[in-house]
Design a protein around this motif. Structure first.
Motif, PDB file in Angstrom:
ATOM      1  N   GLY A 359       1.065  -2.875  -9.712  1.00 22.00           N
ATOM      2  CA  GLY A 359       0.721  -3.516  -8.448  1.00 22.00           C
ATOM      3  C   GLY A 359       1.622  -3.105  -7.309  1.00 22.00           C
ATOM      4  N   GLU A 360       2.919  -2.951  -7.557  1.00 20.43           N
ATOM      5  CA  GLU A 360       3.848  -2.590  -6.492  1.00 20.43           C
ATOM      6  C   GLU A 360       3.693  -1.118  -6.108  1.00 20.43           C
ATOM      7  N   CYS A 361       3.442  -0.256  -7.090  1.00 21.64           N
ATOM      8  CA  CYS A 361       3.172   1.152  -6.775  1.00 21.64           C
ATOM      9  C   CYS A 361       1.919   1.278  -5.910  1.00 21.64           C
ATOM     10  N   GLN A 362       0.919   0.461  -6.198  1.00 21.45           N
ATOM     11  CA  GLN A 362      -0.304   0.480  -5.397  1.00 21.45           C
ATOM     12  C   GLN A 362      -0.010   0.075  -3.962  1.00 21.45           C
ATOM     13  N   ARG A 363       0.818  -0.946  -3.767  1.00 13.12           N
ATOM     14  CA  ARG A 363       1.150  -1.394  -2.418  1.00 13.12           C
ATOM     15  C   ARG A 363       1.938  -0.318  -1.661  1.00 13.12           C
ATOM     16  N   GLU A 364       2.874   0.310  -2.360  1.00 15.44           N
ATOM     17  CA  GLU A 364       3.649   1.369  -1.713  1.00 15.44           C
ATOM     18  C   GLU A 364       2.754   2.543  -1.331  1.00 15.44           C
ATOM     19  N   LYS A 365       1.805   2.882  -2.183  1.00 15.18           N
ATOM     20  CA  LYS A 365       0.888   3.985  -1.889  1.00 15.18           C
ATOM     21  C   LYS A 365       0.018   3.655  -0.681  1.00 15.18           C
ATOM     22  N   ARG A 366      -0.482   2.428  -0.633  1.00  9.99           N
ATOM     23  CA  ARG A 366      -1.292   2.029   0.525  1.00  9.99           C
ATOM     24  C   ARG A 366      -0.475   2.068   1.809  1.00  9.99           C
ATOM     25  N   ARG A 368       2.136   4.007   2.411  1.00  7.80           N
ATOM     26  CA  ARG A 368       2.330   5.414   2.788  1.00  7.80           C
ATOM     27  C   ARG A 368       1.081   5.971   3.451  1.00  7.80           C
ATOM     28  N   GLN A 369      -0.080   5.609   2.924  1.00 11.09           N
ATOM     29  CA  GLN A 369      -1.337   6.072   3.520  1.00 11.09           C
ATOM     30  C   GLN A 369      -1.519   5.493   4.923  1.00 11.09           C
ATOM     31  N   ARG A 370      -1.176   4.210   5.073  1.00 17.96           N
ATOM     32  CA  ARG A 370      -1.286   3.582   6.394  1.00 17.96           C
ATOM     33  C   ARG A 370      -0.377   4.265   7.407  1.00 17.96           C
ATOM     34  N   GLN A 371       0.865   4.548   6.987  1.00 15.95           N
ATOM     35  CA  GLN A 371       1.812   5.212   7.880  1.00 15.95           C
ATOM     36  C   GLN A 371       1.354   6.624   8.214  1.00 15.95           C
ATOM     37  N   SER A 372       0.764   7.300   7.230  1.00 11.81           N
ATOM     38  CA  SER A 372       0.271   8.658   7.461  1.00 11.81           C
ATOM     39  C   SER A 372      -0.866   8.653   8.478  1.00 11.81           C
ATOM     40  N   VAL A 373      -1.783   7.697   8.353  1.00 11.36           N
ATOM     41  CA  VAL A 373      -2.896   7.593   9.300  1.00 11.36           C
ATOM     42  C   VAL A 373      -2.376   7.263  10.694  1.00 11.36           C
ATOM     43  N   ALA A 374      -1.410   6.333  10.752  1.00 10.48           N
ATOM     44  CA  ALA A 374      -0.836   5.951  12.046  1.00 10.48           C
ATOM     45  C   ALA A 374      -0.141   7.144  12.696  1.00 10.48           C
ATOM     46  N   ALA A 375       0.597   7.919  11.885  1.00  9.46           N
ATOM     47  CA  ALA A 375       1.305   9.082  12.422  1.00  9.46           C
ATOM     48  C   ALA A 375       0.326  10.135  12.908  1.00  9.46           C
ATOM     49  N   THR A 376      -0.775  10.301  12.179  1.00  4.92           N
ATOM     50  CA  THR A 376      -1.798  11.276  12.584  1.00  4.92           C
ATOM     51  C   THR A 376      -2.425  10.877  13.914  1.00  4.92           C
ATOM     52  N   LYS A 377      -2.722   9.586  14.057  1.00  3.79           N
ATOM     53  CA  LYS A 377      -3.289   9.092  15.319  1.00  3.79           C
ATOM     54  C   LYS A 377      -2.314   9.289  16.473  1.00  3.79           C
ATOM     55  N   LEU A 378      -1.037   8.995  16.216  1.00  3.35           N
ATOM     56  CA  LEU A 378      -0.021   9.135  17.258  1.00  3.35           C
ATOM     57  C   LEU A 378       0.127  10.588  17.688  1.00  3.35           C
ATOM     58  N   ASN A 379       0.147  11.481  16.693  1.00  4.85           N
ATOM     59  CA  ASN A 379       0.266  12.914  17.004  1.00  4.85           C
ATOM     60  C   ASN A 379      -0.937  13.392  17.817  1.00  4.85           C
ATOM     61  N   TYR A 380      -2.121  12.914  17.433  1.00  5.84           N
ATOM     62  CA  TYR A 380      -3.343  13.309  18.156  1.00  5.84           C
ATOM     63  C   TYR A 380      -3.286  12.843  19.603  1.00  5.84           C
ATOM     64  N   GLN A 381      -2.855  11.588  19.767  1.00  5.01           N
ATOM     65  CA  GLN A 381      -2.782  11.043  21.124  1.00  5.01           C
ATOM     66  C   GLN A 381      -1.731  11.769  21.957  1.00  5.01           C
ATOM     67  N   THR A 382      -0.611  12.082  21.313  1.00  7.44           N
ATOM     68  CA  THR A 382       0.473  12.762  22.038  1.00  7.44           C
ATOM     69  C   THR A 382       0.054  14.162  22.470  1.00  7.44           C
ATOM     70  N   GLU A 383      -0.648  14.852  21.549  1.00  8.88           N
ATOM     71  CA  GLU A 383      -1.062  16.221  21.842  1.00  8.88           C
ATOM     72  C   GLU A 383      -2.158  16.270  22.905  1.00  8.88           C
ATOM     73  N   ASN A 384      -3.016  15.251  22.952  1.00 10.34           N
ATOM     74  CA  ASN A 384      -4.176  15.299  23.848  1.00 10.34           C
ATOM     75  C   ASN A 384      -3.987  14.519  25.153  1.00 10.34           C
ATOM     76  N   LEU A 385      -2.894  13.755  25.258  1.00  8.10           N
ATOM     77  CA  LEU A 385      -2.674  12.971  26.467  1.00  8.10           C
ATOM     78  C   LEU A 385      -2.530  13.851  27.717  1.00  8.10           C
ATOM     79  N   PRO A 386      -1.770  14.952  27.663  1.00  2.91           N
ATOM     80  CA  PRO A 386      -1.690  15.810  28.880  1.00  2.91           C
ATOM     81  C   PRO A 386      -3.048  16.354  29.300  1.00  2.91           C
ATOM     82  N   ASN A 387      -3.884  16.730  28.357  1.00  3.21           N
ATOM     83  CA  ASN A 387      -5.211  17.236  28.696  1.00  3.21           C
ATOM     84  C   ASN A 387      -6.048  16.159  29.371  1.00  3.21           C
TER      85      ASN A 387
END
Length: 394
Positions: A359-366, A368-387
């Protein structure tokens, strides 16, 4: 967090405790050696292969070890004679079995044989052989006969994830087994024989394997637990359970009162109440954990309490943390079968991710996935904001 270990030897090369054999001799009485140059086994078992029966042989290890290991033999060996296969498998087992463990298991076999040789007054001899129609309830036998997940779910309830309850044993069988245990304990008292208790946490109770029920419980596990664990606990070796530790525990005012928070030394645990009249004694479950996370906190959705009833079983992962509250009146007697998979234990040595069942490994994996998605969104916004600013300023 306690680890509820049994007083039995460890495993070798992922194989179960060799406490069921006899003398260290080959089937024909003469030690032989394999002529095959390699001991390499298949990575995955041959599910279609029907292994030989080794129960009539005097072997160093439990017969079920050989039947289970046979499915992993190289294809060129599967069609060989039983003697060839048993020599090959025996060489593998002995090759990886430390001498200290071998000596300890030999002493345990001698201890068990001494009990069986001297306990000559069984009360119910029919308990020592598998008579399914006299042991199990008809609804349970029908489901096992159909051997489908739907048939199992028709008789099983899952009140909390990974905890399965169902009516299993006939009450007459429960009464007979209690009487047999009491008869054995009377013999212990009269002969002053010193016995090993089932585990490190209970001062009362007996190991059924130690006084002659090992073969019956092997069949119990293979034919009536493995079909269930194959469906419900495949991720922890449920389809490859090949060894057991079978015992009866007793709770009451003159016995153990409760049982502390712990995990079992098993992949799958069967716990069946045999009787008698009692109050209290509820099991409390608090989530499944791997070794790394065994002492982590409990989440609200992992909290579940279970009340015993004679003949009714609860089936759960051995790593499902649990304990037993005090039996406040009367006496409670339970049959437990710790089912182990040598294959799973060997593979677990090389694994780092247990998110399929912890159960705890599952929570940690979720997370990590949440942080990865958040980081991807942030990177996308950062890269496209000047445009975006450039577009708006045009």
């Amino acid at each position: 967090m306690a680890h509820d270990g049994a007083s039995t030897p460890g495993s070798i090369d992922g194989r179960p405790d060799p406490v069921g054999g006899a003398n260290l001799r080959h089937a024909n009485g003469v030690g032989q050696h394999s002529t095959y140059p390699t001991h390499r086994l298949r990575l995955n078992p041959n599910a279609d292969h029907q292994p030989d029966n080794y129960e009539d042989l005097q072997l160093d290890f439990s017969p079920t070890v050989f039947s289970s290991l046979e499915r992993y033999l190289p294809p060129n060996l599967l069609l060989q004679t039983r003697d060839v296969k048993v020599n090959y498998m025996r060489d593998i087992l002995l090759r990886y079995y430390p001498e200290s463990d071998r000596i300890r298991s030999q002493k345990h076999r001698e201890y068990r044989q001494k009990i069986i040789s001297n306990y000559q007054v069984p009360l119910h001899r029919e308990l020592y052989t598998m008579q399914a129609e006299d042991i199990f309830r008809h609804s349970f036998l029908r489901a096992i006969s159909e051997n489908t997940e739907q048939a199992f779910r028709n008789i099983i309830t899952e009140p909390s994830p990974g905890i399965f309850t169902f009516e299993m044993l006939q009450l007459r069988f429960c009464d007979m087994l209690i009487a047999e245990v009491e008869n054995f304990e009377k013999w212990i008292s009269e002969t002053k024989f010193i016995v090993m208790r089932p585990n490190t946490m209970n001062k009362y109770g007996v190991v059924l394997d130690d006084f002659g029920m090992e073969t019956m419980l092997d069949k119990f596990m293979e034919d009536f637990i493995r079909p269930l664990s194959r469906v419900f606990f495949a991720e922890v070796g449920g389809s490859t359970i090949d060894a057991h530790h079978g015992f009866v525990l007793e709770y009451g005012m003159d016995r153990d009162l409760d049982l502390g928070f712990h995990v079992d030394d098993s992949e799958v645990t069967l716990n069946v109440c045999l009787g008698k009249q009692f109050s209290g004694g509820e099991l409390f479950f608090r989530g499944v954990r791997c070794e790394k996370h065994v002492n982590t906190g409990t989440h609200s959705e992992e909290i579940f309490d279970y009340s015993h009833a004679p003949g009714r079983a609860v089936l759960h992962r051995g790593r499902h943390r649990h304990g037993a509250r005090a039996t406040t009146a009367g006496n409670r007697v339970n049959l437990l079968l710790w089912c182990r998979s040598s294959v799973f234990r060997e593979l677990r040595k090389y694994q780092r991710d247990f998110s399929s069942w912890c159960g705890e490994c599952q929570r940690e994996k979720r997370e990590r996935q949440r942080q990865s998605v958040a980081a991807t969104k942030l990177n996308y916004q950062t890269e496209n904001l000047p445009n975006l600013h450039a577009f708006l300023n045009e």
